[in-house]
Design a protein around this motif. Structure first.
Motif, PDB file in Angstrom:
ATOM      1  N   ALA A  29      29.196  19.536  38.907  1.00 51.57           N
ATOM      2  CA  ALA A  29      29.455  19.102  37.778  1.00 51.57           C
ATOM      3  C   ALA A  29      30.399  17.758  37.713  1.00 51.57           C
ATOM      4  CB  ALA A  29      29.811  19.998  36.920  1.00 51.57           C
ATOM      5  N   ALA A  30      31.513  18.084  38.717  1.00 53.05           N
ATOM      6  CA  ALA A  30      32.735  17.096  38.850  1.00 53.05           C
ATOM      7  C   ALA A  30      32.229  16.206  40.117  1.00 53.05           C
ATOM      8  CB  ALA A  30      33.803  17.881  39.162  1.00 53.05           C
ATOM      9  N   THR A  51      20.631  23.114  42.314  1.00 54.44           N
ATOM     10  CA  THR A  51      19.873  23.631  41.442  1.00 54.44           C
ATOM     11  C   THR A  51      18.815  22.639  41.133  1.00 54.44           C
ATOM     12  OG1 THR A  51      21.259  22.830  39.436  1.00 54.44           O
ATOM     13  CG2 THR A  51      21.843  25.132  40.746  1.00 54.44           C
ATOM     14  N   ILE A  52      17.721  23.211  40.267  1.00 52.48           N
ATOM     15  CA  ILE A  52      16.711  22.189  40.061  1.00 52.48           C
ATOM     16  C   ILE A  52      17.224  21.108  39.093  1.00 52.48           C
ATOM     17  CG2 ILE A  52      14.755  23.949  40.348  1.00 52.48           C
ATOM     18  CD1 ILE A  52      14.899  24.279  37.455  1.00 52.48           C
ATOM     19  N   ASP A 121      21.745  26.737  35.027  1.00 51.31           N
ATOM     20  CA  ASP A 121      23.233  25.998  35.245  1.00 51.31           C
ATOM     21  C   ASP A 121      23.587  26.036  33.913  1.00 51.31           C
ATOM     22  OD1 ASP A 121      25.207  24.107  35.240  1.00 51.31           O
ATOM     23  OD2 ASP A 121      24.593  23.564  37.209  1.00 51.31           O
ATOM     24  N   ARG A 122      25.041  26.411  33.812  1.00 51.99           N
ATOM     25  CA  ARG A 122      25.196  26.635  32.433  1.00 51.99           C
ATOM     26  C   ARG A 122      25.557  25.007  31.759  1.00 51.99           C
ATOM     27  NH1 ARG A 122      30.927  25.709  32.280  1.00 51.99           N
ATOM     28  NH2 ARG A 122      32.212  25.547  34.282  1.00 51.99           N
ATOM     29  N   HIS A 123      25.397  24.047  32.552  1.00 50.79           N
ATOM     30  CA  HIS A 123      25.455  22.878  31.805  1.00 50.79           C
ATOM     31  C   HIS A 123      24.339  22.208  31.361  1.00 50.79           C
ATOM     32  CE1 HIS A 123      29.031  23.033  34.701  1.00 50.79           C
ATOM     33  NE2 HIS A 123      29.827  22.400  33.949  1.00 50.79           N
ATOM     34  N   PHE A 124      23.314  22.883  31.676  1.00 53.44           N
ATOM     35  CA  PHE A 124      21.833  22.228  31.215  1.00 53.44           C
ATOM     36  C   PHE A 124      20.951  23.214  30.670  1.00 53.44           C
ATOM     37  CE2 PHE A 124      23.077  20.074  35.481  1.00 53.44           C
ATOM     38  CZ  PHE A 124      22.868  18.812  34.937  1.00 53.44           C
ATOM     39  N   SER A 125      20.317  22.873  29.747  1.00 52.73           N
ATOM     40  CA  SER A 125      19.217  23.692  28.995  1.00 52.73           C
ATOM     41  C   SER A 125      17.845  23.689  29.686  1.00 52.73           C
ATOM     42  CB  SER A 125      19.123  23.128  27.528  1.00 52.73           C
ATOM     43  OG  SER A 125      17.845  23.598  26.974  1.00 52.73           O
TER      44      SER A 125
END
Length: 780
Positions: A29-30, A51-52, A121-125
């Motif tokens: 993410a960073a 991750t995908i 991944d908590r940043h993606f839906s």
């Protein structure tokens, strides 16, 4: 362990790079922008640890570094899906295949994203991130997927699908309540009317809910009405509203220009008398919008002086935002846009009561059944006239519909529909409709015929195992009306069923007579009609009937064990000068001379024929005709599938086939599945590529031929020798080996396949040869 450490746990000791890569993958993410700038050799080791979601975003960076992510996506498929996808050899992008299947599985709740660290991944839906890659979507059972996609929190997902989705499938549907149907309406309106869906398929619906079925058909054809049924999250459809506004502004501008021109051109006196009325008319038009003209049905006339909408994109445009021109011809009447309370709990109004434009917009039942009753209201009526008569009176009342006169199409009496199609809007529609294993009643067939008659964007129609029987005439009636429309694009018709209502050649003749513009016609039946005494038989008059010259390029006929009478096929072939592909399946030859007569007719009537296929036709006693076909310089592909070629043949026949093939430089593909070649005949076929051969054969199909590993290895060695003698200049590119006995000696089979793949592409499967005995007994 939920991150890449799990992959490296088995590696002891871990390298510094592995430890660093695991740390980087946790902090993508960073560090994402810095990671994409890494050199190729570092990026190659990092990609499998993402991750995908980040792997999908890494595509451009990998391409710039000269790397391919395809092996990683393929491994993801094997690890997560754990199945072999159908036609895996034809998959060109495993990223798209994985993300499309991932979207469907998450939507339907069959995949738990927490089961693999690479899937969450908590940043993606998951739905939002994978939706741009979805071109085909299947909705099942109670349409839970439709409810989820139309939920407010998935608005962006639906917008992505409107741009990416091309094929929408419905499978194993069940009856559902009003709220679910409302969600389905919203979904179809966005994906079809304002989206890019070009194909709707429905399959495996043994007891269809007629309301739901007709609803899907109607909206696929581009019809729907205004009202709160098209509201989304308590507000009218935004796209419709924007297009109405743009159209009103355009109408106002054009009206003002017309008024100015009229004032300049008219005389002073005439201006004083007429300009106030014209101004009032223009203002009225701007404020209220032009009234929707009555929807004209081509079933009622040969040609029409007016067309419901002349815009080319109204029925088949692919742009998600191409509806502004469509709705310009049919703006939403202002009075029907008012908000109304749901009709839940209220007693249904009498269906005989005419409500016109003021019908309750929540009542889906009333609308969908009006499509079938439309012919009673006068829109689909026409007095019987000759085709040369004036057709301006097509709206006059009559008791006859396009289907009148056919046994399966006689309509029941009743009052006129409460909401005719003229009160509906015409939106964008799909170009392909497929109905598999869905029984169609007489009423449903009349509805479909009514829709087909003006469905000008329709290009492909597939009707498979629908129990049509006599109702096939009703469908053809609608298609005949469609073919008269000047903007008709219909080109492909495929009809298959368990029982045939009429002889196959009679149906082919009737279809081509009604639809001369067809490019592809496929007719397939398993059995003759159960009531053999009531089944109409072909007569010699069929061969005498004139068929207009057609555009037919592909003709496929599967006979229900009917005799193949060339005299009945003759008028079809004479009318099909453009025929390029002919397939005859499960036919019986009534006499030994019949096949020879067919070859003569083909040579005389179809000069452009390139592909000829026989399936399950006993050719054991027709060796001469087989050799004549293999000599034909015009054919590029020949298929003898399960034709018992070598059932009673001698070694000389095989030698003649090989010598004929060696002299034929035009044949590119030879398919011989299911002819019991065995090892020795397969090895002999390698001589087709000998040094003295002029053959241009590229593809050879020897599937289902009792081939064992030792025979395949011997064939491979012989082929290697011929290729070496010819200096590697052999056109042979593909060998198909499905359903052979290669599992009897796995080591020998692997060696043969390894050596073969160095010479050409090999397409095979992992088949259990223990099933071979039952399979071959079934065709003996």
């Amino acid at each position: 362990r939920s991150v890449p450490e799990a992959m490296m746990a088995a590696e002891r000791p871990r390298s510094l790079f592995a430890l660093s890569a695991a740390a980087v993958s946790r902090s993508m993410a960073a560090l994402e922008r810095d990671v994409w700038a890494l050199p190729g050799h570092l990026l190659r080791g990092l990609l499998p640890l993402l991750t995908i979601f980040h792997l999908e975003r890494a595509e451009d960076a990998a391409r710039r570094a000269g790397l391919s992510t395809q092996p990683i996506w393929r491994k993801l498929w094997d690890d997560v899906m754990k199945t072999r996808p159908p036609n895996s050899e034809s998959i060109t992008c495993w990223r798209k295949k994985f993300l499309e299947t991932f979207f469907s599985n998450v939507l339907h709740g069959v995949l738990d994203v927490s089961s693999d660290w690479r899937l969450h991944d908590r940043h993606f839906s998951p739905l939002l991130h994978s939706s741009p890659h979805v071109s085909q979507l299947t909705l099942c059972n109670m349409l839970q997927g439709a409810v989820e996609l139309t939920a407010e929190h998935n608005h962006e997902v639906l917008e992505n699908l409107a741009a990416s989705l091309r094929v929408l499938k419905f499978q194993h549907l069940l009856s559902c309540d009003q709220s679910i149907r409302r969600s389905l309406v919203l979904l179809l309106h966005r994906l079809i009317h304002h989206g890019s869906v070009s194909q709707v398929s429905m399959c495996s619906w043994p007891v269809p809910d007629t309301v739901l079925l007709v609803l899907i058909l109607t909206m696929s054809a581009g019809f729907w009405r205004s009202g709160s049924a098209l509201t989304c999250h308590s507000s009218p459809c935004g796209l419709c509203r924007e297009e109405d506004k743009a159209q009103s502004q355009q109408s106002a501008h054009e009206g003002a220009e017309r008024s100015c021109n009229a004032e300049r051109e008219g005389s002073g006196a005439e201006k004083q008398k007429r300009s106030p009325k014209e101004a009032d008319a223009c203002m009225t038009s701007v404020l209220s919008g032009p009234r929707s003209p009555s929807l004209q049905n081509p079933a009622c006339e040969e040609t029409s002086s007016e067309v419901p909408c002349g815009h080319p994109n109204i029925h088949g445009g692919s742009s998600p935002h191409s509806s502004s021109e469509q709705l310009s011809c049919h703006p939403i009447p202002r009075k029907t846009c008012r908000w109304q309370k749901p009709a839940v709990g209220r007693k249904r109004r009498c269906l005989r009561r005419s409500r016109g434009h003021y019908a309750d917009p929540e009542d889906l039942y009333d609308f969908v059944f009006t499509v079938a009753r439309e012919d009673n209201s006068g829109l689909l009526e026409k007095n019987r006239t000759t085709e040369g008569e004036n057709t301006e009176n097509w709206t006059s009342s009559s008791s006859r519909s396009p289907c009148t006169g056919h046994a399966g199409c006689k309509k029941r009496g009743g009052a006129a529909g409460i909401l005719s199609l003229k009160a509906a809007h015409r939106f964008r529609s799909v170009s392909t409709l497929e109905l598999f294993s869905i029984p169609l009643t007489g009423e449903t067939c009349r509805t479909l015929s009514n829709l087909l008659s003006s469905w000008v964007s329709l290009e492909n129609l597939v009707l498979s195992y629908n129990g049509l029987n006599a109702n096939i005439s009703c469908i053809l009636s609608g298609l005949r009306a469609l073919s008269r429309h000047p903007e008709c694009r219909f080109r492909v018709l495929r009809v298959s069923d368990m029982f045939s209502h009429m002889p196959c050649m009679e149906l082919v003749r009737c279809t081509l007579s009604a639809l001369p513009q067809l490019h592809t016609l496929s007719v397939s039946f398993d059995l003759k009609n159960q009531l053999e005494g009531t089944r109409p038989e072909a007569s010699p008059s069929c061969s005498e009937a004139e068929i207009p010259e057609s555009c037919l390029e592909v003709l496929e006929i599967r006979f229900p064990r009917e005799p193949l009478h060339t005299v009945f096929l003759l008028p079809v072939l004479k009318a099909s000068k453009s025929l390029q592909q002919l397939s005859l399946d499960s036919a019986t030859l009534p006499c030994p001379q019949e096949l020879g007569l067919l070859l003569e007719v083909l040579k005389e009537c179809t000069p452009n024929l390139k592909k000829l296929s026989f399936h399950d036709v006993n050719l054991a006693e027709h060796q001469k005709e087989v050799l004549l076909l293999l000599q034909d310089p015009g054919l590029q592909e020949i298929t003898f599938s399960f034709c018992r070629l070598f059932e009673s043949s001698t070694a000389e026949f095989l030698s003649e086939i090989i010598n004929t093939m060696k002299r034929n430089s035009s044949l590119k593909s030879l398919k011989l599945p299911g002819n019991r070649l065995g090892n020795h005949r397969l090895v002999a076929l390698a001589d087709i590529f000998s040094e003295d051969s002029s053959s241009s054969l590229c593809q050879l199909d020897v599937s289902s031929n009792c081939i064992k590993p030792d025979g395949l290895l011997e064939f491979t060695k012989k082929l290697e020798g011929h290729i070496q003698q010819r200096g590697g200049q052999v056109p042979f590119t593909q060998l198909r080996l499905f359903q052979n006995w290669l599992d009897q000696d796995a080591e020998t089979a692997q060696e043969a396949l390894r050596r073969l793949r160095a010479l050409c592409s090999v397409v095979n499967d992992a088949w259990d040869s223990s099933q071979a005995f039952a399979d071959y007994i079934s065709v003996m």
